[in-house]
Design a protein around this motif. Structure first.
Motif, PDB file in Angstrom:
ATOM      1  N   MET A  63       0.912  -1.000   0.117  1.00 43.67           N
ATOM      2  CA  MET A  63      -0.374   0.049   0.495  1.00 43.67           C
ATOM      3  C   MET A  63       0.980   1.196  -0.181  1.00 43.67           C
ATOM      4  SD  MET A  63      -3.018  -1.086   3.065  1.00 43.67           S
ATOM      5  CE  MET A  63      -2.180  -1.206   3.734  1.00 43.67           C
ATOM      6  N   GLY A  94      -9.341  -1.542  10.695  1.00 38.57           N
ATOM      7  CA  GLY A  94      -9.394  -0.637  10.476  1.00 38.57           C
ATOM      8  C   GLY A  94      -8.676   0.067  10.386  1.00 38.57           C
ATOM      9  N   TYR A 108      -6.615   1.234   7.623  1.00 37.82           N
ATOM     10  CA  TYR A 108      -6.915   2.543   6.877  1.00 37.82           C
ATOM     11  C   TYR A 108      -7.296   3.388   7.495  1.00 37.82           C
ATOM     12  CZ  TYR A 108     -11.452   4.092   4.081  1.00 37.82           C
ATOM     13  OH  TYR A 108     -12.028   4.976   3.370  1.00 37.82           O
ATOM     14  N   LEU A 109      -7.520   4.023   8.114  1.00 41.47           N
ATOM     15  CA  LEU A 109      -7.039   5.547   9.274  1.00 41.47           C
ATOM     16  C   LEU A 109      -5.887   5.873   8.947  1.00 41.47           C
ATOM     17  CD1 LEU A 109      -8.883   5.607  12.293  1.00 41.47           C
ATOM     18  CD2 LEU A 109     -10.194   6.339  10.427  1.00 41.47           C
ATOM     19  N   VAL A 163      -3.844   4.970   6.316  1.00 39.07           N
ATOM     20  CA  VAL A 163      -3.951   5.133   4.827  1.00 39.07           C
ATOM     21  C   VAL A 163      -4.865   6.689   4.397  1.00 39.07           C
ATOM     22  CG1 VAL A 163      -5.022   4.500   2.299  1.00 39.07           C
ATOM     23  CG2 VAL A 163      -3.689   2.728   3.636  1.00 39.07           C
ATOM     24  N   LEU A 164      -6.168   6.402   5.441  1.00 36.91           N
ATOM     25  CA  LEU A 164      -6.999   8.010   4.992  1.00 36.91           C
ATOM     26  C   LEU A 164      -6.683   9.309   5.433  1.00 36.91           C
ATOM     27  CD1 LEU A 164     -10.137   8.255   4.015  1.00 36.91           C
ATOM     28  CD2 LEU A 164     -10.366   8.611   6.813  1.00 36.91           C
ATOM     29  N   GLN A 194      -3.044   9.821   5.298  1.00 37.71           N
ATOM     30  CA  GLN A 194      -2.040  10.392   4.496  1.00 37.71           C
ATOM     31  C   GLN A 194      -2.922  11.450   3.191  1.00 37.71           C
ATOM     32  OE1 GLN A 194       1.545   9.657   5.098  1.00 37.71           O
ATOM     33  NE2 GLN A 194      -0.244   8.081   6.435  1.00 37.71           N
ATOM     34  N   SER A 195      -4.399  11.397   3.120  1.00 39.08           N
ATOM     35  CA  SER A 195      -4.943  11.445   1.408  1.00 39.08           C
ATOM     36  C   SER A 195      -5.811  13.039   1.842  1.00 39.08           C
ATOM     37  CB  SER A 195      -6.244  10.645   1.508  1.00 39.08           C
ATOM     38  OG  SER A 195      -5.036   9.421   0.678  1.00 39.08           O
ATOM     39  N   LEU A 196      -6.370  12.914   3.251  1.00 40.17           N
ATOM     40  CA  LEU A 196      -7.364  14.320   4.253  1.00 40.17           C
ATOM     41  C   LEU A 196      -6.297  15.727   4.586  1.00 40.17           C
ATOM     42  CD1 LEU A 196      -8.933  12.432   7.072  1.00 40.17           C
ATOM     43  CD2 LEU A 196      -9.549  13.024   4.445  1.00 40.17           C
ATOM     44  N   PRO A 197      -7.095  16.018   3.662  1.00 39.98           N
ATOM     45  CA  PRO A 197      -6.350  17.648   4.166  1.00 39.98           C
ATOM     46  C   PRO A 197      -5.807  17.911   5.121  1.00 39.98           C
ATOM     47  CG  PRO A 197      -8.838  17.878   3.726  1.00 39.98           C
ATOM     48  CD  PRO A 197      -8.015  16.160   3.785  1.00 39.98           C
ATOM     49  N   ASP A 220     -15.078   7.247  10.515  1.00 39.37           N
ATOM     50  CA  ASP A 220     -14.363   7.037   9.189  1.00 39.37           C
ATOM     51  C   ASP A 220     -14.620   5.294   8.165  1.00 39.37           C
ATOM     52  OD1 ASP A 220     -14.357  10.170   8.614  1.00 39.37           O
ATOM     53  OD2 ASP A 220     -12.091   9.835   9.390  1.00 39.37           O
ATOM     54  N   CYS A 221     -14.521   5.140   9.213  1.00 32.71           N
ATOM     55  CA  CYS A 221     -14.143   3.483   9.078  1.00 32.71           C
ATOM     56  C   CYS A 221     -15.200   2.538   8.349  1.00 32.71           C
ATOM     57  CB  CYS A 221     -13.872   2.535   9.738  1.00 32.71           C
ATOM     58  SG  CYS A 221     -12.118   2.890  10.234  1.00 32.71           S
ATOM     59  N   PRO A 225     -16.357   3.709   4.583  1.00 28.15           N
ATOM     60  CA  PRO A 225     -16.820   2.956   3.136  1.00 28.15           C
ATOM     61  C   PRO A 225     -16.190   1.021   2.693  1.00 28.15           C
ATOM     62  CG  PRO A 225     -16.437   4.937   3.592  1.00 28.15           C
ATOM     63  CD  PRO A 225     -16.019   4.568   5.233  1.00 28.15           C
ATOM     64  N   PHE A 263     -12.615   2.414  -4.577  1.00 28.95           N
ATOM     65  CA  PHE A 263     -12.015   3.352  -3.502  1.00 28.95           C
ATOM     66  C   PHE A 263     -11.332   4.831  -4.165  1.00 28.95           C
ATOM     67  CE2 PHE A 263     -12.547   0.181  -0.904  1.00 28.95           C
ATOM     68  CZ  PHE A 263     -12.848   0.745   0.589  1.00 28.95           C
ATOM     69  N   LEU A 295     -14.209   7.579  -4.363  1.00 30.23           N
ATOM     70  CA  LEU A 295     -14.178   8.285  -3.478  1.00 30.23           C
ATOM     71  C   LEU A 295     -13.140   9.358  -3.604  1.00 30.23           C
ATOM     72  CD1 LEU A 295     -15.481   8.427  -0.608  1.00 30.23           C
ATOM     73  CD2 LEU A 295     -14.389   6.471   0.545  1.00 30.23           C
ATOM     74  N   HIS A 296     -11.764   8.800  -2.931  1.00 33.99           N
ATOM     75  CA  HIS A 296     -10.628   9.903  -3.190  1.00 33.99           C
ATOM     76  C   HIS A 296     -10.942  10.994  -4.151  1.00 33.99           C
ATOM     77  CE1 HIS A 296      -6.536  11.190  -3.728  1.00 33.99           C
ATOM     78  NE2 HIS A 296      -6.133  10.586  -2.561  1.00 33.99           N
ATOM     79  N   TRP A 319      -9.347  14.540  -1.831  1.00 37.13           N
ATOM     80  CA  TRP A 319      -8.098  14.651  -1.439  1.00 37.13           C
ATOM     81  C   TRP A 319      -6.819  15.088  -1.939  1.00 37.13           C
ATOM     82  CZ3 TRP A 319     -11.144   9.348   1.264  1.00 37.13           C
ATOM     83  CH2 TRP A 319     -12.205  10.157   1.674  1.00 37.13           C
ATOM     84  N   ARG A 320      -5.918  14.756  -1.028  1.00 35.33           N
ATOM     85  CA  ARG A 320      -4.386  14.448  -1.552  1.00 35.33           C
ATOM     86  C   ARG A 320      -3.709  13.494  -2.074  1.00 35.33           C
ATOM     87  NH1 ARG A 320      -1.823  16.828   3.696  1.00 35.33           N
ATOM     88  NH2 ARG A 320      -2.111  15.229   4.609  1.00 35.33           N
ATOM     89  N   ARG A 378      -3.798   4.761  -5.838  1.00 35.35           N
ATOM     90  CA  ARG A 378      -2.519   4.602  -5.253  1.00 35.35           C
ATOM     91  C   ARG A 378      -4.215   3.655  -3.232  1.00 35.35           C
ATOM     92  NH1 ARG A 378       1.196   2.188  -2.790  1.00 35.35           N
ATOM     93  NH2 ARG A 378       2.903   3.036  -5.606  1.00 35.35           N
ATOM     94  N   PHE A 379      -4.696   5.297  -3.616  1.00 40.41           N
ATOM     95  CA  PHE A 379      -5.535   5.071  -1.974  1.00 40.41           C
ATOM     96  C   PHE A 379      -7.070   3.987  -2.715  1.00 40.41           C
ATOM     97  CE2 PHE A 379      -9.885   6.054   0.129  1.00 40.41           C
ATOM     98  CZ  PHE A 379      -9.625   6.541   1.537  1.00 40.41           C
ATOM     99  N   LEU A 410      -6.062   1.036  -4.550  1.00 34.67           N
ATOM    100  CA  LEU A 410      -5.673  -0.113  -3.619  1.00 34.67           C
ATOM    101  C   LEU A 410      -5.594  -0.224  -2.645  1.00 34.67           C
ATOM    102  CD1 LEU A 410      -2.971  -1.741  -4.890  1.00 34.67           C
ATOM    103  CD2 LEU A 410      -1.173  -0.769  -4.683  1.00 34.67           C
ATOM    104  N   ALA A 411      -5.113   0.694  -1.708  1.00 35.74           N
ATOM    105  CA  ALA A 411      -4.310   0.237  -0.770  1.00 35.74           C
ATOM    106  C   ALA A 411      -6.187   0.212  -0.059  1.00 35.74           C
ATOM    107  CB  ALA A 411      -4.861   1.792   0.651  1.00 35.74           C
TER     108      ALA A 411
END
Lengths: 379, 379
Positions: free
Chosen positions: A114, A192, A195-196, A198-199, A201-204, B55-56, B58, B130, B133-134, B139-140, B145-146, B148-149
């Motif tokens: 991932m 879970g 997943y948080l 990974v999330l 790294q994506s959230l602002p 947030d879990c 999805p 996913f 969704l990103h 999202w950043r 890649r998101f 995939l994860a």
């Protein structure tokens, strides 16, 4: 940064006859017994897979190679959770504890997929290993895609083997059943937590830096702390029939200690020696991990420092000089000191809970030594 | 190509009062009862994950959405394997059977990641979901890649939930223990089979075309046949305490039928209607799958036809015209007819074994109808 080995040697670890400190993980020769249990299990699986095809060899080999590294911390906490509840030494609990190492292997293999990480435990990550196999053999198609597939499947194997080894440990079925809800919770909560992560790294960036710190601390509880220490202890204890008071002690000890463990891991991911971490220097910075360390640096940064972090963090081509710049910001903002203090506080909280709880016999001492080892060293 | 629905309607399926044929999967209302068991289980898991973080959400939603599709074939074979061994109808066996649907979901989610497939069951594949969704959230970082994860973790969830639901089915522990070796074998062999499948896309063409056909048939036994039919039957039978003769019948019925099932799937992957397959037309050709169908076409191809296959198979941008050309080669070489004959032969072998074995009561009839449904239709 304080050297992990210096920190470890400042505490009284058990010492072998020839004067070299023995890791607390190897008290009762646990490490080698866990390794023996894992080797026997993997050999059985290799036989099953050879029945499918000789071509499946690399699947088991990739897992066996990865497992040559690692500290066996999770099996140790499980085993001493059992002993602390009055359980006797024996091979069945060793096998049940060893199953947790397979779960850890699954998490690492899929985590590296991932994150797109190149290395793990000083060796190529499993997906890189399969990609190299593809290229070395001159096979058709995309080597990276083959690498991805091999690692997804190797991680899947480790996941299903976790419960197979746990169930085949030889412990009485009713004890295994009693621990099963914890075993299930550990697995779902870890996934879970990943997943948080990974999330995260994506959230602002949050407008409130304190919220980012709180989020990062929440993530490490689930993606690391619980399945590294609290859940193994609770599983070991429950397997031995521990009462509520002891289980509460294990949680009060394990959860803060697990957080401290991951905070140490985060510090090592930025400042650690590659020989200790098994990852290239500054790897977490290159991967852009939003750790507590980074969140604390951002919370205390002046605008120029914050810009540096925003510009450099997560750049996959980060060179040694830029890593030095980022490390400088993390030190200058006081974030490194703050995290070191937090590690100390959490470890102290954990040790106090351990000292006050009804933990049996030698387990109390070994758990104390494990606490020191877990917060002082790379995984 | 012969239409799957035409083929199905030529056999006597159970018919509801209003004259519409009832799928054999829904005899005893099994399909809706399996779905109820899965929904209750997923709701419990959603609760556990909500304890980790809202947030879990999805993660569970992606699994629940995927599971709205699917034929529930594996639960049906498990359930009727139980009934055929004299087991009584009840909720515990329904839950144990439903666990196999979670295993199937894990296999599909990770399969689509490994193949880079865009769709499944007429919907976006989980990794695409996913990624969307990103992107939708702005999202950043890299949405793929998101994606995939998210899919790696959703598949991991389904894997660990498989054994959780199986163990929590409510069947007596000693029956579950008796079936556990089969349950373990099913999982490890499937993962080995998936690896062989990936490897098959990478290996060079064999100089002996017959060897390629044999390899492709070997792969489908492990990546599909066994875990779709033979193992579910054996698990259901063993849970009910089946004797050796009945289990041998289940294997003699299940293995050839499973092969026929996958050969039908391969034909549909090339010639099937997207509404039936839930995948775009010719998707297997675009992904370059080295199926028995393709291996037979290559074995019978003249040099010009072989060149067409080598040039077009596995080209991700394959258009409708090129798909038509490849289909033409597969028909003109006689490969399609040969695979249809093989499906018929394998199905006949399976039905003969079923007819001769000691299968109890209504299970014999339902298994016969399931055999027809499994070889006549898309998954």
């Amino acid at each position: 940064m304080q050297s992990p080995s210096a920190s470890a040697s400042s505490h009284a670890l058990p010492t072998a006859a020839h004067g070299i400190p023995t890791s607390p993980v190897n008290v009762e020769r646990l490490r080698s017994r866990v390794d023996t249990a894992l080797a026997a299990f993997l050999e059985r699986q290799a036989g099953t897979l050879e029945g499918v095809s000789r071509d499946c060899g690399p699947l088991v080999e990739s897992v066996a190679t990865l497992m040559r590294g690692g500290k066996r911390l999770r099996p140790a906490f499980c085993y001493w959770g059992w002993r602390g509840a009055g359980g006797d030494d024996g091979d069945p609990i060793t096998r049940a504890a060893a199953a947790l190492e397979l779960f850890q292997a699954a998490a690492l293999i899929h985590d590296d997929v991932m994150d797109g990480s190149d290395s793990r435990r000083g060796m190529p990550a499993v997906h890189r290993r399969f990609a190299s196999l593809h290229r070395g053999q001159g096979w058709r198609g995309d080597g990276d895609r083959f690498g991805l597939a091999g690692a997804v499947l190797a991680g899947d194997m480790c996941l299903v083997w976790t419960d197979e080894l746990f169930a085949a440990s030889g412990l009485p079925i009713e004890r295994l059943e009693a621990a099963r809800p914890l075993f299930n919770r550990m697995r779902t909560e870890l996934l879970g937590g990943q997943y948080l992560d990974v999330l995260g790294q994506s959230l602002p960036e949050d407008e409130d830096p304190a919220a980012d710190i709180e989020r990062a601390r929440h993530v490490i509880r689930y993606k690391s702390a619980k399945y590294t220490i609290e859940h193994p202890l609770l599983i070991g204890g429950t397997l031995a029939g521990a009462g509520e008071e002891l289980l509460a002690t294990y949680s009060a000890f394990g959860l803060p200690l697990g957080e401290a463990f991951q905070l140490r891991d985060d510090v090592l991911g930025v400042f650690g020696d590659p020989d200790e971490t098994g990852k290239p220097a500054g790897d977490d910075l290159r991967e852009g991990k939003r750790t507590v360390l980074v969140a604390m640096a951002m919370a205390a940064a002046n605008p120029a420092q914050a810009d540096v972090v925003r510009r450099l963090l997560g750049d996959p081509r980060l060179d040694a000089e830029s890593i030095g710049v980022l490390r400088g910001v993390i030190e200058d903002t006081g974030a490194l000191d703050a995290v070191e203090r937090l590690i100390d506080e959490l470890t102290a909280t954990a040790l106090k809970a351990l000292a006050e709880g009804p933990v049996a016999g030698p387990a109390r001492d070994v758990l104390e030594q494990l606490a020191v080892a877990a917060t002082a060293r790379a995984r």
